[in-house]
Enzyme design. Structure first.
Site, mmCIF file in Angstrom:
data_model
loop_
_atom_site.group_PDB
_atom_site.id
_atom_site.type_symbol
_atom_site.label_atom_id
_atom_site.label_comp_id
_atom_site.label_asym_id
_atom_site.label_seq_id
_atom_site.Cartn_x
_atom_site.Cartn_y
_atom_site.Cartn_z
ATOM 1 N N ASP A 160 11.767 5.782 -15.887
ATOM 2 C CA ASP A 160 11.672 4.470 -16.522
ATOM 3 C C ASP A 160 11.207 3.422 -15.517
ATOM 4 O O ASP A 160 11.862 2.413 -15.272
ATOM 5 C CB ASP A 160 13.022 4.080 -17.123
ATOM 6 C CG ASP A 160 12.931 2.819 -17.959
ATOM 7 O OD1 ASP A 160 11.861 2.560 -18.542
ATOM 8 O OD2 ASP A 160 13.937 2.082 -18.016
ATOM 9 N N GLU A 410 19.449 11.561 -12.262
ATOM 10 C CA GLU A 410 19.611 11.916 -13.673
ATOM 11 C C GLU A 410 18.923 13.222 -14.059
ATOM 12 O O GLU A 410 18.198 13.290 -15.063
ATOM 13 C CB GLU A 410 19.146 10.765 -14.575
ATOM 14 C CG GLU A 410 19.995 9.523 -14.417
ATOM 15 C CD GLU A 410 19.704 8.444 -15.460
ATOM 16 O OE1 GLU A 410 18.657 8.542 -16.130
ATOM 17 O OE2 GLU A 410 20.528 7.527 -15.609
ATOM 18 N N TYR A 465 26.034 3.798 -19.244
ATOM 19 C CA TYR A 465 25.577 2.619 -19.970
ATOM 20 C C TYR A 465 26.369 2.411 -21.253
ATOM 21 O O TYR A 465 25.813 2.031 -22.279
ATOM 22 C CB TYR A 465 24.079 2.731 -20.257
ATOM 23 C CG TYR A 465 23.244 2.608 -19.004
ATOM 24 C CD1 TYR A 465 22.929 1.366 -18.485
ATOM 25 C CD2 TYR A 465 22.809 3.749 -18.331
ATOM 26 C CE1 TYR A 465 22.176 1.248 -17.324
ATOM 27 C CE2 TYR A 465 22.063 3.641 -17.170
ATOM 28 C CZ TYR A 465 21.746 2.390 -16.671
ATOM 29 O OH TYR A 465 21.005 2.276 -15.520
ATOM 30 N N GLU A 501 24.709 3.560 -11.386
ATOM 31 C CA GLU A 501 23.943 2.703 -12.292
ATOM 32 C C GLU A 501 24.861 2.222 -13.398
ATOM 33 O O GLU A 501 25.596 3.011 -13.995
ATOM 34 C CB GLU A 501 22.748 3.435 -12.921
ATOM 35 C CG GLU A 501 21.591 3.712 -11.983
ATOM 36 C CD GLU A 501 20.384 4.304 -12.715
ATOM 37 O OE1 GLU A 501 20.280 4.091 -13.945
ATOM 38 O OE2 GLU A 501 19.566 4.970 -12.061
#
Length: 597
Positions: A160, A410, A465, A501
């Site tokens: 991303d 990830e 997240y 993150e």
């Protein structure tokens, strides 16, 4: 690989500036054989994508060409002439006049060529560098190239951030003596108030070596003869987070009383250890506060810029950050050196991002392909990944700021085949550097129940997240989910946990009394919810907010001019959350915040 430095026996010429530039479709098949037929010019260092108004250049998939004339200093007649490229993203080919002198795959680490036999001191040569931006299933990072119905090649990828390409770092010409120092490895320790400095000096041919250790004033504090050994520094001043102290190990190749070659390698004396659920620097528990970042600025793309380097570190200091992760690739060496000099702790990461085809299915709605298979991420990918690890460790092994290697971001660590893929890479990294802990950053899909590789690593870095991609806008539920998730990792593995993150996209200037997603209020409330969980958990030893600043991404309906999770805008203006972090982090000095802080 030693960074080129001017010394009493070495000279250095910087080749940055304006170069001729062309995409491969605009020039012939062998553009290196003569002057580049183009009116375009491009700066080095800089990514080329955002420089031109022509979208065909920005979206180009394939090779681009850079060219300039270079004069070799006339005093280099007795020396070897070395050409070094700090990075060519993602594949570089270097030509001196008509001769191919170097090829390199991997977009974020340096490579060089001995061009002594191809040039003459005092004379000019034509330097042409081809840079290819293509990503496939066997590159690091991986990607896919397709051809549209109208014949256009299109690059897709699962990371991303925008696939900026070109010569984003410096190009150098430097000289070394015929017999010279090729490499230096330094390993430090602490024995009470004495520092131990293990060293190994590799020379181009066997030759006598002597070493001296100089303190910041230039005074000699230790010395030894021989290409390897250990010296001791009495009353040593250790390198500490926030209180950097550097020494120089000066290595000399000698011939009798004559110094044939000399090179000074800066280093700091410090130790790193994982003990139970603690991360220790110099034997003291350390709590990470800081960011995942990107090398990303307007116009320059990933081009290194010293002004942004200084300003970004100033903003991190202002916020109270003591550390960052080089997400998701090795950063420019100038960044690492700056961190060394200013006592900023670094988690150093390879470019292995996007090893997760489950993300592909989640974004497109199609059934995901297996990540690890002969047709997807395979043995060739792992070989490229291994080479990326070798080059990262070789470049950054002597930086005291680097306290841990992160070998992937990830990956699909919950999928079948993950352990078979990663176990050899972990073994390789430990062999290359047994002194630093290892980690990877776990994706949302990987939990303590289904992850297949966490036991191989020393520290659990977790990307989460809740409150954004899951339980969007519901921070009470997000806080509950997060705490249950992290306690599962802590109970099963008993290792230190860093939240590597966590963040929420935020449009600067968007406000609301109800704190909905995308507002500055929501970003601050989101971070506060996570911080409450961290403060309740002894196993959490660090928090890296995603992201330091907004950054550019590929086009997508979930992105509006890039990723907006930064606490600073892309042009480095603070959002409300930046001040909230400053209030939390300032004054901690590496200590964990207490509950309620």
């Amino acid at each position: 690989m030693l960074k080129p430095r001017p010394t009493a026996t070495r000279e250095l010429v910087n080749l940055d500036g304006i170069w001729k530039f062309a995409v491969d479709t605009a020039v012939g098949e062998r553009p290196w054989t003569g002057p580049l037929a183009t009116e375009l010019e491009a700066p080095v260092p800089a990514s080329y994508n955002d420089l031109f108004a022509d979208s065909a250049i920005r979206d180009h998939v394939g090779r681009v060409w850079y060219q300039r004339r270079v004069r070799v200093p006339r005093g280099w007649g007795d020396d070897r002439v070395i050409l070094r490229v700090d990075a060519a993203t993602h594949e570089g080919s270097v030509y001196v006049d008509d001769v191919l002198v170097a090829e390199h795959v991997g977009g974020y680490t340096p490579f060089e060529a001995d061009i002594t036999e191809n040039v003459r001191p005092g004379q000019e040569f034509r330097l042409t560098i081809g840079v290819k931006n293509e990503l496939t299933n066997t590159t690091i990072p991986p990607g896919t190239i397709t051809v549209s119905q109208d014949g256009r090649r299109k690059q897709t990828y699962l990371h991303d951030f925008y696939n900026y390409a070109g010569l984003a770092r410096s190009v150098w010409l430097h000289s070394v003596p015929a017999v010279h120092i090729d490499d230096i490895t330094i390993v430090t320790g602490l024995d009470g108030t004495t520092g131990t400095v293990g060293y190994e000096v590799v020379t181009s041919t066997p030759a006598p070596v002597r070493v001296r250790v100089l303190d910041a004033s230039g005074a000699e504090v230790a010395a030894a003869d021989g290409a390897s050994g250990t010296v001791r520094i009495d009353d040593v001043t250790p390198w500490r987070p926030g209180a950097a102290h550097l020494y120089d190990l000066v290595a000399d190749v000698v011939d009798g009383d004559q110094v044939v070659d000399t090179y000074a390698q800066p280093f700091g004396v410090r130790t790193v250890e994982v003990r139970g659920a603690q991360f220790l620097i110099n034997g003291e528990p350390f709590y990470f506060t800081g960011f995942g970042r990107h090398e990303d600025t307007p116009v320059r793309g990933k081009g290194h810029d010293d002004a942004y380097l200084v300003h970004d570190f100033q903003l991190m200091e202002w916020a109270g950050a003591n550390s960052f992760r080089t997400s998701h690739y090795p950063y420019a060496e100038e960044v690492m050196e700056f961190a060394d000099r200013h006592g900023i702790v670094v988690i150093d990461e390879t470019a292995a991002v996007g090893l997760n085809l489950a993300v592909e299915g989640g974004l497109t709605g199609t059934p995901p392909r297996p990540t690890f298979s002969p047709d997807t991420i395979n043995d060739d990918t792992r070989a490229a990944h291994a080479q990326a690890i070798r080059e990262l460790v070789a470049r950054d092994k002597n930086h005291p700021s680097v306290v841990m290697w992160c070998i992937a971001n990830e990956p699909s660590s919950n999928e079948e085949g993950a352990r078979e893929y990663f176990e050899p890479l972990v073994e390789l990294t430990r062999k290359l550097d047994p002194t630093r802990p290892l980690c990877y950053a776990a994706v949302m899909f990987a939990t303590s129940d289904n992850d297949r590789i966490a036991d191989l690593f020393d520290v659990l870095c977790v990307n989460r997240y809740y409150g954004w991609y899951i339980a969007t806008g519901d921070l009470a539920t997000a806080e509950t989910y997060l705490e249950g998730d992290l306690r599962g990792w802590a109970a099963k593995f008993g290792k230190p946990i860093i939240m590597s993150e966590y963040g929420a996209d935020t449009l600067p200037g968007l406000h609301s009394v109800w704190d909905p997603p995308w507002t500055e209020e929501y970003q601050s409330a989101y971070l506060a919810a996570y911080h409450r969980v961290f403060d309740r958990m002894e196993a959490v030893v660090g928090e890296h907010v995603w992201n330091f600043a907004d950054f550019q991404t590929s086009n997508g309906i979930h992105r509006v001019d890039g990723n907006r999770k930064g606490v600073f805008t892309r042009d480095r203006r603070p959002k409300t959350a930046a001040r909230a972090l400053r209030e939390r982090w300032r004054g901690l000095d590496g200590r964990k915040p207490s509950a309620g802080t």
